[in-house]
Design a protein around this motif. Structure first.
Motif, PDB file in Angstrom:
ATOM      1  N   ASP A  33       0.831  -1.217   0.000  1.00 19.03           N
ATOM      2  CA  ASP A  33       0.000   0.000   0.000  1.00 19.03           C
ATOM      3  C   ASP A  33       0.860   1.260   0.000  1.00 19.03           C
ATOM      4  N   GLN A  34       1.918   1.258   0.799  1.00 22.04           N
ATOM      5  CA  GLN A  34       2.811   2.417   0.860  1.00 22.04           C
ATOM      6  C   GLN A  34       3.502   2.639  -0.490  1.00 22.04           C
ATOM      7  N   PHE A  35       3.951   1.560  -1.119  1.00 18.48           N
ATOM      8  CA  PHE A  35       4.582   1.667  -2.427  1.00 18.48           C
ATOM      9  C   PHE A  35       3.585   2.198  -3.456  1.00 18.48           C
ATOM     10  N   ALA A  36       2.346   1.734  -3.395  1.00 14.39           N
ATOM     11  CA  ALA A  36       1.307   2.199  -4.331  1.00 14.39           C
ATOM     12  C   ALA A  36       1.087   3.697  -4.193  1.00 14.39           C
ATOM     13  N   LYS A  37       1.025   4.181  -2.966  1.00  9.80           N
ATOM     14  CA  LYS A  37       0.844   5.622  -2.745  1.00  9.80           C
ATOM     15  C   LYS A  37       2.049   6.415  -3.244  1.00  9.80           C
ATOM     16  N   THR A  38       3.238   5.919  -2.939  1.00  7.83           N
ATOM     17  CA  THR A  38       4.462   6.627  -3.329  1.00  7.83           C
ATOM     18  C   THR A  38       4.588   6.735  -4.850  1.00  7.83           C
ATOM     19  N   THR A  39       4.263   5.655  -5.548  1.00  6.68           N
ATOM     20  CA  THR A  39       4.442   5.628  -7.004  1.00  6.68           C
ATOM     21  C   THR A  39       3.184   6.042  -7.766  1.00  6.68           C
ATOM     22  N   GLN A  40       2.103   6.256  -7.029  1.00  9.65           N
ATOM     23  CA  GLN A  40       0.801   6.587  -7.622  1.00  9.65           C
ATOM     24  C   GLN A  40       0.311   5.478  -8.561  1.00  9.65           C
ATOM     25  N   ASP A  41       0.684   4.253  -8.241  1.00 10.58           N
ATOM     26  CA  ASP A  41       0.220   3.073  -8.969  1.00 10.58           C
ATOM     27  C   ASP A  41      -0.687   2.291  -8.029  1.00 10.58           C
ATOM     28  N   GLU A  42      -1.940   2.743  -7.970  1.00 18.69           N
ATOM     29  CA  GLU A  42      -2.883   2.152  -7.016  1.00 18.69           C
ATOM     30  C   GLU A  42      -3.870   1.215  -7.704  1.00 18.69           C
ATOM     31  N   GLN A  43      -3.348   0.402  -8.632  1.00 20.15           N
ATOM     32  CA  GLN A  43      -4.176  -0.591  -9.314  1.00 20.15           C
ATOM     33  C   GLN A  43      -4.725  -1.575  -8.280  1.00 20.15           C
ATOM     34  N   TRP A  44      -5.962  -1.973  -8.462  1.00 14.84           N
ATOM     35  CA  TRP A  44      -6.662  -2.783  -7.468  1.00 14.84           C
ATOM     36  C   TRP A  44      -6.012  -4.134  -7.213  1.00 14.84           C
ATOM     37  N   ALA A  52      -8.865  -8.760  -5.397  1.00 14.25           N
ATOM     38  CA  ALA A  52      -7.805  -9.544  -6.044  1.00 14.25           C
ATOM     39  C   ALA A  52      -8.015 -11.038  -5.808  1.00 14.25           C
ATOM     40  N   ALA A  53      -8.486 -11.395  -4.616  1.00 12.25           N
ATOM     41  CA  ALA A  53      -8.755 -12.808  -4.326  1.00 12.25           C
ATOM     42  C   ALA A  53      -9.915 -13.325  -5.165  1.00 12.25           C
ATOM     43  N   ALA A  54     -10.924 -12.483  -5.364  1.00 14.91           N
ATOM     44  CA  ALA A  54     -12.124 -12.901  -6.094  1.00 14.91           C
ATOM     45  C   ALA A  54     -11.959 -12.863  -7.613  1.00 14.91           C
ATOM     46  N   GLU A  55     -11.158 -11.930  -8.113  1.00 14.58           N
ATOM     47  CA  GLU A  55     -11.155 -11.686  -9.557  1.00 14.58           C
ATOM     48  C   GLU A  55      -9.840 -11.983 -10.270  1.00 14.58           C
ATOM     49  N   THR A  56      -8.855 -12.507  -9.568  1.00 13.95           N
ATOM     50  CA  THR A  56      -7.590 -12.837 -10.227  1.00 13.95           C
ATOM     51  C   THR A  56      -7.214 -14.284  -9.927  1.00 13.95           C
ATOM     52  N   PRO A  57      -6.324 -14.846 -10.714  1.00 12.95           N
ATOM     53  CA  PRO A  57      -5.850 -16.205 -10.422  1.00 12.95           C
ATOM     54  C   PRO A  57      -4.809 -16.254  -9.303  1.00 12.95           C
ATOM     55  N   PHE A  58      -4.444 -15.086  -8.742  1.00 15.10           N
ATOM     56  CA  PHE A  58      -3.363 -15.026  -7.765  1.00 15.10           C
ATOM     57  C   PHE A  58      -3.798 -15.429  -6.358  1.00 15.10           C
ATOM     58  N   GLY A  59      -5.080 -15.309  -6.051  1.00 12.63           N
ATOM     59  CA  GLY A  59      -5.573 -15.662  -4.728  1.00 12.63           C
ATOM     60  C   GLY A  59      -5.485 -14.542  -3.713  1.00 12.63           C
ATOM     61  N   GLY A  60      -5.111 -13.352  -4.151  1.00 16.04           N
ATOM     62  CA  GLY A  60      -5.012 -12.210  -3.259  1.00 16.04           C
ATOM     63  C   GLY A  60      -4.212 -11.108  -3.919  1.00 16.04           C
ATOM     64  N   ALA A  61      -3.950 -10.070  -3.159  1.00 23.72           N
ATOM     65  CA  ALA A  61      -3.186  -8.933  -3.678  1.00 23.72           C
ATOM     66  C   ALA A  61      -1.744  -9.346  -3.936  1.00 23.72           C
ATOM     67  N   ILE A  62      -1.165  -8.733  -4.973  1.00 26.83           N
ATOM     68  CA  ILE A  62       0.233  -8.998  -5.318  1.00 26.83           C
ATOM     69  C   ILE A  62       1.038  -7.704  -5.250  1.00 26.83           C
ATOM     70  N   ALA A  63       2.310  -7.858  -4.963  1.00 25.60           N
ATOM     71  CA  ALA A  63       3.218  -6.718  -4.938  1.00 25.60           C
ATOM     72  C   ALA A  63       3.478  -6.245  -6.360  1.00 25.60           C
ATOM     73  N   HIS A  64       3.731  -4.963  -6.497  1.00 26.03           N
ATOM     74  CA  HIS A  64       4.173  -4.405  -7.773  1.00 26.03           C
ATOM     75  C   HIS A  64       5.510  -5.053  -8.146  1.00 26.03           C
ATOM     76  N   GLY A  65       5.710  -5.296  -9.426  1.00 23.91           N
ATOM     77  CA  GLY A  65       7.000  -5.812  -9.862  1.00 23.91           C
ATOM     78  C   GLY A  65       8.132  -4.875  -9.479  1.00 23.91           C
ATOM     79  N   PHE A  66       7.877  -3.563  -9.616  1.00 27.27           N
ATOM     80  CA  PHE A  66       8.923  -2.601  -9.286  1.00 27.27           C
ATOM     81  C   PHE A  66       9.173  -2.509  -7.776  1.00 27.27           C
ATOM     82  N   LEU A  67       8.187  -2.856  -6.958  1.00 26.00           N
ATOM     83  CA  LEU A  67       8.435  -2.954  -5.516  1.00 26.00           C
ATOM     84  C   LEU A  67       9.416  -4.097  -5.267  1.00 26.00           C
ATOM     85  N   THR A  68       9.152  -5.235  -5.879  1.00 29.97           N
ATOM     86  CA  THR A  68      10.046  -6.380  -5.729  1.00 29.97           C
ATOM     87  C   THR A  68      11.456  -6.007  -6.170  1.00 29.97           C
ATOM     88  N   LEU A  69      11.565  -5.364  -7.321  1.00 25.24           N
ATOM     89  CA  LEU A  69      12.873  -4.948  -7.825  1.00 25.24           C
ATOM     90  C   LEU A  69      13.541  -3.954  -6.884  1.00 25.24           C
TER      91      LEU A  69
END
Length: 156
Positions: A33-44, A52-69
């Motif tokens: 959430d903090q990364f989303a606010k900082t980068t203004q990338d607040e995709q659901w 994210a759990a209901a509508e994606t195959p991931f089973g929940g929220a995922i980190a931004h790729g750039f957060l991981t990097l």
């Protein structure tokens, strides 16, 4: 022989070897959430765990790729010290970067570094290329792989 020359000789001996494995770090929803606010990338898919759990195959929220990097810098702090005579290190960029597996909120990550190449860049600089693998605890496929370039700057 200069400190840079000594570092070059020593580094060349390590090419192809793993030179560091970091500590684990947890990527929780608050960090995402903090990364989303900082980068203004607040995709659901990042900030709405229920959707994210209901509508994606991931089973929940995922980190931004750039957060991981961006955690690469933290992992490097665990693995690398300044070399004798080195006055600073500079992030020089990436040659190749691939995001291989999404990182679910609550996952633990660590970085693994393998020295691939070292090149003299003038009388005071060494360019080091490390293969960076960011692993997800309990997963066979890493979150990402990257060829990370770092410039070691030595006193003149």
């Amino acid at each position: 022989m200069s400190a840079r020359d000594i570092a070059l000789n020593e580094s060349e001996k390590l090419i192809g070897t793993e030179v560091g494995v970091s500590n684990w770090i947890t990527v929780d929803q608050a960090m995402i959430d903090q990364f989303a606010k900082t980068t203004q990338d607040e995709q659901w898919i990042h900030i709405d765990p229920e959707r994210a759990a209901a509508e994606t195959p991931f089973g929940g929220a995922i980190a931004h790729g750039f957060l991981t990097l961006s955690l690469a810098s933290r992992f490097a702090y665990d693995c690398f010290n300044m070399l004798p005579g080195q006055v600073m290190g500079i992030n020089y960029g990436m040659n190749k970067l691939r995001f291989l597996k999404p990182v679910l909120a609550g996952s633990r990550l660590r970085g693994r570094f393998t020295l691939q190449k070292v090149t003299s860049k003038g009388p005071t600089n060494l360019l080091r290329e490390n293969l960076l693998t960011i692993e997800i605890e309990g997963e066979k496929t890493p979150a990402l792989i990257a060829e990370w370039l770092g410039m070691a700057v030595f006193e003149d």
